[in-house]
Design an enzyme around this catalytic site. Sequence first.
Site, PDB file in Angstrom:
ATOM      1  N   ASP A  88       0.789  -1.230   0.000  1.00 42.45           N
ATOM      2  CA  ASP A  88       0.000   0.000   0.000  1.00 42.45           C
ATOM      3  C   ASP A  88       0.828   1.290   0.000  1.00 42.45           C
ATOM      4  OD1 ASP A  88      -1.684  -2.085   0.641  1.00 42.45           O
ATOM      5  OD2 ASP A  88      -2.637  -1.092   2.328  1.00 42.45           O
ATOM      6  N   TYR A 126       1.362  -0.729   9.991  1.00 39.77           N
ATOM      7  CA  TYR A 126       0.427  -0.847   8.880  1.00 39.77           C
ATOM      8  C   TYR A 126       0.069   0.527   8.306  1.00 39.77           C
ATOM      9  CZ  TYR A 126      -0.372  -5.910   9.219  1.00 39.77           C
ATOM     10  OH  TYR A 126      -0.245  -7.278   9.192  1.00 39.77           O
ATOM     11  N   SER A 127      -0.815   0.540   7.330  1.00 42.94           N
ATOM     12  CA  SER A 127      -1.032   1.723   6.505  1.00 42.94           C
ATOM     13  C   SER A 127      -1.592   2.908   7.279  1.00 42.94           C
ATOM     14  CB  SER A 127      -1.967   1.376   5.349  1.00 42.94           C
ATOM     15  OG  SER A 127      -1.337   0.503   4.451  1.00 42.94           O
ATOM     16  N   ARG A 154      -8.112  -0.388  10.902  1.00 40.32           N
ATOM     17  CA  ARG A 154      -6.795   0.065  10.449  1.00 40.32           C
ATOM     18  C   ARG A 154      -6.887   1.125   9.348  1.00 40.32           C
ATOM     19  NH1 ARG A 154      -7.204  -5.492   9.333  1.00 40.32           N
ATOM     20  NH2 ARG A 154      -7.633  -6.044   7.155  1.00 40.32           N
TER      21      ARG A 154
END
Length: 480
Positions: free
Chosen positions: A42, A101-102, A160
């Site tokens: 991503d 994470y993103s 998330r």
Amino acid sequence: MNLNKALTKQAYEEVENHIERVQEDPYFPGFHLAPPTGLLNDPNGWIQWKGIYHLFFQWMPFKTGHGAKFWGHFSSENLTDWTLEPIALTPGDWYDKNGCYSGSAIIHEDKLKLFYTGNVKDENGDRESYQCLADSTDGFSFSKKGVQVELPDEYTPHFRDPKVWEHNGRWYMVIGAQTKEEKGAVALFESTDLREWNNRGTISHANKPPLSEFGYMWECPDIFSLSGKDVLLFSPQGLSPDGIQFNNMYQSGYVLGELDYPQASFDHGTFEEIDRGFEFYAPQTTEDEKGRRILFGWMGVPDQQEFEQPTIENGWVHQMTLPRELRLVNGRLHQLPLPELNELRAENVFNGPIDIQYKGSIARTSEIQLKGMVKKLCLFDNMTLTYDEKQSLLTLERPNVADGRPERRSCILSGALYSLQLYIDHSSLEIFANDGEAVFTSRMFADPENHSLFIESDGKVDMAIWRLKDNTVSYMNHPE
């Protein structure tokens, strides 16, 4: 040495040990962004600050599989020449030990601030998720500030990808979520100071009309305004194929409507896929200093034959799309290649009308522009684009990377096909039809020695072909 520094050192060693093999792969891109080694996914923290564009990305440097992700970092002053910067985030703290994470980036108090999801798993594989913050005074070295938002009761730990923006003097954050009923959703938070965040609830979900049973998880939400409409961009998981719709493992698309900030509600229309190719997921947008809404996407799809790709044997997998400007035209998002991409042109090799049938050869880094009705285009005896005038149906076909059998992706244009613009980069193809009304993004693992181009038209087509630059990204800018 603390764990973050140790992980950073190990990642740099992986790059040093493998980058030569990676870049010698004939499928490695010449002007798209790719990992120096390992796996890229991503786009994160996409923003322009003080004239410099910053694109962060999910990165697993130690293998071509998923795992405890880092945030890699590219920068550019012109959107065509890019530099790999030092690692921004490493998964070395208790709240992100299984992956940074993103997330997204904002500018506040002359600092670049990164909001991201800290992923944590216990010995049984049970997940925890935390929305975290890191900041920087120079845009290149970052200091973690820890957990900012914890998991609300109404969602599972599949929670998330925070996207943060400012509106009328307040800060807002949307987060991709899964409800306790295992339905996809988008959660909204509000803050006056970027420290205390108020949970405003769910603004859209899998059963909000006109949607129905629309997936078990919504990832990577992004909200922005364009031509008087609010756009919610997200990537739902769990949709079943429906004719020419939803044929990838997971989708990316948008709904148009109006976000009522005081009521924390979002009334919107139906979902439209934003890209009709084989590999496109998790897009993120920013507004640059020229006022353009620019999108990057990941040229990949989770769980969709990722590890059948032939680049795996050379130690890397996946790449980014080119940056694209978004415009709202007749109620639909159009994606346009940026004017800056013209700087990629190294040589004009063809310019003029073509016959009903054209046969030629082109470089593996090329741009093709076609004005008129193209009935068929075959590239490298591998990718075939066809147009059915009766149905206004545009179809891209290729051999499946795993078994070689033909597979197709299609869309229906609003009118006749009148223009095509293609960007070709060793193992990728981006097609923009009718000034960006339809876009097909795909990987393309044709024989590297094949340079063939075949076009069939109605005999009233003008074509221009440029050979493009093949070395616009520097991957070696990091501490020894």
